[in-house]
Write a protein that holds these residues in place. Sequence first.
Motif, PDB file in Angstrom:
ATOM      1  N   SER B 106      40.454  51.190  42.085  1.00 14.07           N
ATOM      2  CA  SER B 106      41.720  51.889  41.927  1.00 14.07           C
ATOM      3  C   SER B 106      42.787  50.972  41.331  1.00 14.07           C
ATOM      4  N   LYS B 107      42.749  49.691  41.664  1.00 16.36           N
ATOM      5  CA  LYS B 107      43.659  48.731  41.013  1.00 16.36           C
ATOM      6  C   LYS B 107      43.358  48.665  39.519  1.00 16.36           C
ATOM      7  N   ASP B 110      44.840  51.111  37.080  1.00 12.38           N
ATOM      8  CA  ASP B 110      46.238  50.996  36.656  1.00 12.38           C
ATOM      9  C   ASP B 110      46.360  50.441  35.235  1.00 12.38           C
ATOM     10  N   GLN B 143      36.789  49.653  36.565  1.00  7.34           N
ATOM     11  CA  GLN B 143      37.189  51.003  36.939  1.00  7.34           C
ATOM     12  C   GLN B 143      36.012  51.842  37.425  1.00  7.34           C
ATOM     13  N   ALA B 179      51.015  45.815  34.186  1.00  7.04           N
ATOM     14  CA  ALA B 179      50.700  46.800  35.224  1.00  7.04           C
ATOM     15  C   ALA B 179      50.530  46.116  36.581  1.00  7.04           C
ATOM     16  N   ILE B 181      48.150  44.214  37.748  1.00  6.73           N
ATOM     17  CA  ILE B 181      46.795  44.269  38.319  1.00  6.73           C
ATOM     18  C   ILE B 181      46.354  42.858  38.716  1.00  6.73           C
TER      19      ILE B 181
END
Lengths: 263, 277
Positions: B106-107, B110, B143, B179, B181
């Motif tokens: 989920s990170k 982003d 992802q 972002a 991350i």
Amino acid sequence: MELVQLESATCTGARELRAIDSIGFYTLNVRILALAEKQQLPLLTICNTCTLNVLDAHAAFVSDNALARDVNARLSVEGLSYSGRTRISHFLWMLYEDIGEDELRRRVVQPLAGLTVAAFYGCHITRPPSRYGFVDSRNNIALEKLAVILGCEPIDYSGRTECCGFHTAAHDERISLKLSGQHIASAKANGAKTMVTPCPLCHTILDGFQREIEKDSGVDLNMPILHLPQLVGLALGMTPEELGVDQHIIPFPPLPSIKTLPA
Amino acid sequence: MRVLDALNHIAEYDAPDLAYRWFCGSKMCGSCAIRMNGREVLACWEAAVPDMTIEPLRNLPVIRDLVVDRTPYERRVVAFEPWLERSAPYLGFPEPLLHKDIKNASKALDCISCMACYSACPVIRLGDLTDFAGPAPLVQLGQTALDPRNDPAKVRRALERSGIFNCVSCYKCEEVCPAGIPIVSQVIEPLKAKAAELLPAMATHPRVFRSIVASRGRIDPGALVLHIQGWRALTRIPRLFRMLFRGKINPLRTLVGTRTGAANAAKRVLSRNDAPT
């Protein structure tokens, strides 16, 4: 300031352990924090990667209750437990936060006049950005300020906050030879007589691998690399022998300003 | 004023032929990344300063001015088969998926594919020296590869061609990621863990490292090099002698350094699930 060595402290696992065994990584690092906490002492490291590892383990421990319980259960076998209270510092931060610039300036007895120094920060003392509050690791000037306090002259060059490549060197040296080769060459081109690093892993590549770097790039570098405590120690009047300066692969040349150096 | 406003001004009044990309102007589309004063930024999100050197991103071919060719990145990503494919039948809705199982993927989700990290990566900068995929493609891989529902055989194929153990862990990618991350700690490291699990031969180095710490408590450079490089270590003999001469390594400790307090502690802590080497 008195240093107490944690006799049974282990390796923090560098980058390898955290990548393949996260619970082992957390347990090993929290164990070190617990050893310090037991003696009610702050924890000092002289290595960038160790600093980041214990900081990361501490951060994970205090933010994840399930992890904290698991880690403490594993530590209970040897009667240890961590409650999250150990302060973590690095030699460089200790100089600023615990000794202070004024006190350090007062203690300099052999200013290293004429020594042009290229500061090599390494990665894990300034990155990831959230850990230390730098917007960009390059706005860190702690080593340059320190160099001025010690009487030497810091120089600017492209490698300051770049990576030495240590963490891939055990299985493939090529990356570290290329990366560190660029940094040393840049330091030399900008007039550095020596480089100083707060990280022994960077030192391993910059000094220990320098002959291979020269062979790889075909350029004669011959750049002495000092550990940060050695640079500080020289200015504070310690001898190069006491500081182990003579153990480096690239010899550190005698400085005219230092009387105690052998001829 | 943002860097993008400055670029728009230049294009409007000084250089109508200036080539640069932007679309959303609000940190979403990832198309306006450039280097400003030596640092990767999004033009739409960075404040302009009086003295600015604006350059195109590095590590990608420049098409014109500030426009780079993203093909090398896209080829890498496509080769990773970046989609979700189940190996087990779908169990129906709602699917059990714990936060801790999906938090890293989920990170990675982003990511706005701006290529700032790809431009900042020192290993990618070395070109063909290694087969390292680089941070941006690895985030794309993360992802789906870090999604527990994905087919392990497909993840394995992707990791095989990722060169992931060439990451030097310098965190340059994290430093510039607009972002935010945690690319190293929450994408690359979990992917390395996957590689160690699915492709043990790829992870010899970390596994040897772990077993040395587990038996000695600390790292012995001699033991590490011998175990990882094997006969190749022989080519390092000049360095070996240099280091011996300067007292940097201690062969005696390599032979007997397994009975210290640290060694005992590490044995206790790491004895569970000890990965054989």
